[in-house]
Design an enzyme around this catalytic site. Structure first.
Site, short mmCIF file in Angstrom:
data_model
loop_
_atom_site.label_atom_id
_atom_site.label_comp_id
_atom_site.label_asym_id
_atom_site.label_seq_id
_atom_site.Cartn_x
_atom_site.Cartn_y
_atom_site.Cartn_z
N HIS A 1 0.57 -0.95 0.40
CA HIS A 1 -0.29 -0.47 0.22
C HIS A 1 0.76 1.51 0.03
O HIS A 1 1.99 1.54 0.30
CB HIS A 1 -1.07 0.00 0.79
CG HIS A 1 -0.10 -0.40 2.44
ND1 HIS A 1 0.27 1.08 2.59
CD2 HIS A 1 -0.40 -1.23 3.26
CE1 HIS A 1 0.53 0.80 3.77
NE2 HIS A 1 0.44 -0.61 4.28
N ASP B 1 6.44 0.72 6.37
CA ASP B 1 5.12 0.51 6.49
C ASP B 1 4.82 1.48 5.57
O ASP B 1 4.11 3.03 5.70
CB ASP B 1 4.25 0.79 7.86
CG ASP B 1 2.70 -0.39 7.54
OD1 ASP B 1 2.60 -0.16 7.07
OD2 ASP B 1 2.55 0.68 8.45
N GLU C 1 -4.63 1.27 2.73
CA GLU C 1 -4.57 0.71 3.85
C GLU C 1 -5.10 0.67 5.10
O GLU C 1 -6.23 0.11 5.57
CB GLU C 1 -3.49 -0.66 3.63
CG GLU C 1 -3.47 -1.67 3.68
CD GLU C 1 -3.13 -2.08 5.63
OE1 GLU C 1 -3.50 -2.39 6.28
OE2 GLU C 1 -2.73 -1.18 5.92
N GLU C 2 -4.58 1.84 5.32
CA GLU C 2 -4.37 2.05 6.47
C GLU C 2 -5.43 2.41 7.45
O GLU C 2 -6.36 1.62 8.34
CB GLU C 2 -3.74 3.18 7.32
CG GLU C 2 -1.81 3.06 6.45
CD GLU C 2 -1.55 2.21 7.57
OE1 GLU C 2 -2.10 1.48 8.59
OE2 GLU C 2 -0.25 1.56 7.81
N ASP D 1 3.24 -6.26 3.24
CA ASP D 1 3.29 -5.18 4.43
C ASP D 1 3.79 -6.06 5.60
O ASP D 1 3.07 -5.41 6.35
CB ASP D 1 1.80 -4.88 4.03
CG ASP D 1 1.37 -3.76 4.52
OD1 ASP D 1 1.83 -2.99 5.38
OD2 ASP D 1 0.41 -3.74 5.47
N HIS E 1 4.18 2.04 12.29
CA HIS E 1 3.13 3.68 12.96
C HIS E 1 3.35 4.59 13.50
O HIS E 1 2.63 5.69 14.95
CB HIS E 1 1.92 3.32 13.77
CG HIS E 1 0.80 2.34 12.27
ND1 HIS E 1 -0.54 1.33 13.48
CD2 HIS E 1 0.94 1.45 11.36
CE1 HIS E 1 -0.82 1.01 12.21
NE2 HIS E 1 0.13 0.82 10.52
#
Lengths: 454, 454
Positions: free
Chosen positions: A274, A286, A319-320, A345, A411
């Site tokens: 993503h 990520d 995606e997130e 991912d 994140h």
């Protein structure tokens, strides 16, 4: 370089009737070949990750960074000679705003805080209330009514780390509504990680529409532990202020590059990651790594010769916080004949194996391809972006890299390109290329499985 | 517990004429004894560290936390049955204020920033200028005139980490004035660490009075690397705003606990660490651990029996930004007969050895005490707080613990009590107790060396 010289002599396989899948990868030769090719291109591969991370910055859905990333990705695919398509995707727009948190008693002090993605705002003056520390959902009770719940549920260490993520992330994802059901006015969530340098980890929450939507934010492991100690000695009051807001959906795209198959072009192998990220750090692990690995794996395959099946690399838009990219891809292309969907991912570590979601026939088709790879397969794998395809019965394969430090930065503002090891990134790229090559050239693929439960 | 049962039978040694130093520690028995005693008290030792860290909070000189820490420390020493003295110390008062940093071009974005301790403020509107990235002082030139210098000098990995600190910290300590000499208007310094999760490390700078005082702040390793990449592609402008200020010196104290010797009370062994910390995190490793180890080592020695010499534990008031604690102690007590000064100020890791500053006679006196300890000694050791004593010729001994993760948290908001392993903290406490016991009971100590050069 010795490997390269040897394997340059291996003739690119072409499809022929009656051949077995195993014959496509005698003694693991394809794995050695593509992993050597990838290492030879290590600098190029890493340079693309740097270009994405530094060039786009963070890539939260709807942000300027996402638009920059789309342009960068499309330019790569065009430069690599692929047919480039930009499929429109409506993406959510959540804007973080400001955040502040302070202990107001027994002794005033400011704390670090980071809103969870999707959180509603507090009143502009903030919310001040005593905290109730909870280690497990089972401890929720009427005692949290009018209070701010602090979920101090630790992520457990262990390998692979991904296996310990789900247990801990449940508090981030669902904690707000579960606490709201008991009357809590806000939640604080211990950052989901096993290692912290006073590090804040954001990520999506989901609200249960049946409950009041209450604000939710992450605090550090250190502060979660300290507030727990403090609360053990008496009432602790905190004041939380968050000012996020949601805007109307924005226009984004799934960036798709296609290498048309020469033998069975109607059969499609998809690979991707993503393009969006959270709005902290650079989204290097990520999922910048997955994006670059996917793009580069296809580039290596294309350079090795035209495959029998069509291969598509998809840079999923979102995606997130919404999975809009995967859903849009499926809406537009789900009726086409996908023989496999591959996702990366879980960061840019060296390859260790693949998680698969496969029927018996699909697994029987895949397993011989992995012979000699040194990589394992295990069930229940795939990836979020390819999950609509997986649900529809397509063979799903998710790369399982070394993720022992992935959740350190996941994140967070520490998810920056310097954390990615160029050799590991190249190695996973090579492994994905070897996998792609075989998925695209192996004899008759099984039909897709029936629709799967979630 | 088996060790404890065995060594409980060992009679506490007492001084007798003609005995050799080696006889005080046959086959390393004192090391095993005190390290076992410390492990038995592990929870108590760790609880004191938690009490200091949570109870006082950060302890920057002149802050309310420092006053709370003085009270906590004095209460411990009183509870431990020592004679408690509070020696007045005037300490500097530097107040951090606010800090902000942003790239203003080519693409605007905010950056994390943390003022270096002692930095002057920028003008209230901030300073905006292009950056010049420097990896080494030798690269400074007239080209930095009117610019903001970014020192991107890495701390190298290696064991012990302390050996790689000095090289890197030179840029934090002296970089501002060296850049000012070439006309720079501010400096940014790569945080001094080998591991970063977007982590900011503060610490003291020193201004050369011959140069203009320019503002100085730390940025993360990640941003230092990224700005270096960005600057390689063209001009990068940043805007820095810092609002620290300095207030008149404040009243603090060296908290001193004394166990009077029974045989040679006029001979003094000093042990200590510094009670102050930076104003980020909890100062758990720097130097809460050293404080607790020192206090607890003396408590264990006192419990084992009255020593021949007087032992003083000194909780030095101020090391980080002024060394006022060590200087005040020396001014008040330097004329007394100190036979050894011991410091722990490299975190709470398990003991590995001792760095010493010793004459031949002093080293010859010390070496037999370490027999069987499993710990090494090496030259050029000691500690900042005891450096005035060291300079005056007193035998100086600095604990060298496992510091492989010390600089991860050093001078950061991640320096919190959860980073300290209770077993390691107890082990260093036990080692220091064994050392103290022998320093206080061994036969005739050599006279102090002559005044040493810096």
């Amino acid at each position: 370089m010795i490997l390269l010289l040897v394997f340059a002599c291996v003739t690119a396989p072409t499809a022929s009737a009656g051949e077995t899948v195993a014959a496509w990868n005698p003694t693991g030769v394809e794995w050695q070949r593509f992993r050597a090719l990838a290492q030879a291109d290590r600098e190029h591969i890493y340079a693309r990750l740097v270009e994405l991370c530094d060039g786009a910055g963070h890539r939260l859905a709807g942000s300027p960074g996402q638009k920059r990333a789309e342009a960068i990705g499309a330019a790569w695919l065009k430069a690599d000679g692929l047919k480039v398509t930009l499929d429109p995707v409506k993406v959510p727009v959540w804007v973080r705003g400001e955040a502040s948190l302070a202990v107001t008693g027994p002794r005033a002090e400011p704390l670090r805080v980071l809103a969870l993605g999707g959180s509603v705002a507090t009143p502009d003056a903030g919310i001040e209330a005593p905290i109730v520390v909870i280690r497990d959902f089972t401890e929720l009770s009427a005692a949290v009514n009018g209070k701010i719940v602090l979920y101090n549920h630790p992520m457990l260490p262990g390998t692979p780390s991904i296996d310990h993520y789900g247990d801990a992330v449940a508090y981030r994802g669902g904690g707000a509504s579960k606490a709201a059901a008991f009357g809590a006015v806000a939640v604080l969530v211990r950052s989901v990680t096993t290692r912290s340098l006073h590090t804040l980890h954001t990520g999506a929450l989901g609200y249960d529409e049946a409950q009041p939507k209450i604000p939710a934010a992450a605090i550090t492991v250190e502060d979660a532990e300290r507030l727990s100690r403090l609360a053990g000695a008496g009432e602790v009051r905190v004041k939380l202020r968050l000012t996020p807001h949601t805007e109307p959906d924005a226009d984004a795209v799934n960036v798709i590059g296609e290498l048309r198959g020469t033998g069975r072009p109607e059969e499609i192998v998809v690979i991707g990651g993503h393009l969006d990220s959270w709005d902290v750090g650079q989204g290097a692990a990520d999922d910048g790594a997955g994006i670059v690995e996917s793009v580069e794996a296809l580039r290596l395959v294309a350079k090795a010769g035209a495959p029998k099946r069509t291969i598509r690399v998809v840079l999923f838009a979102n995606e997130e916080n919404g999975l809009r990219g995967g859903k849009a891809y499926f809406a537009a292309h789900g009726s086409e004949r996908h023989v496999a969907a591959v996702e990366s991912d879980i960061g840019g570590g060296a390859p260790q194996g693949f998680g698969t979601t496969a029927s018996e026939a699909q697994q029987a088709w895949l397993t011989p391809m992995l012979a000699g790879s040194g990589l394992f397969t295990r069930p229940d794998g795939g990836g979020a972006d390819i999950s609509p395809l997986t649900h529809d019965g397509v063979l799903a394969i998710g790369l399982l890299p070394d993720d022992s430090h992935y959740f350190d930065v996941h994140h967070t503002d520490a998810d920056t390109v310097d954390k990615i090891d160029p050799a590991a990134l190249a190695d996973s790229t090579g492994a994905l290329a070897a996998l792609l090559w075989q998925l695209a050239n192996a004899p008759d693929a099984p039909v897709k499985a029936g629709v799967r439960g979630d």
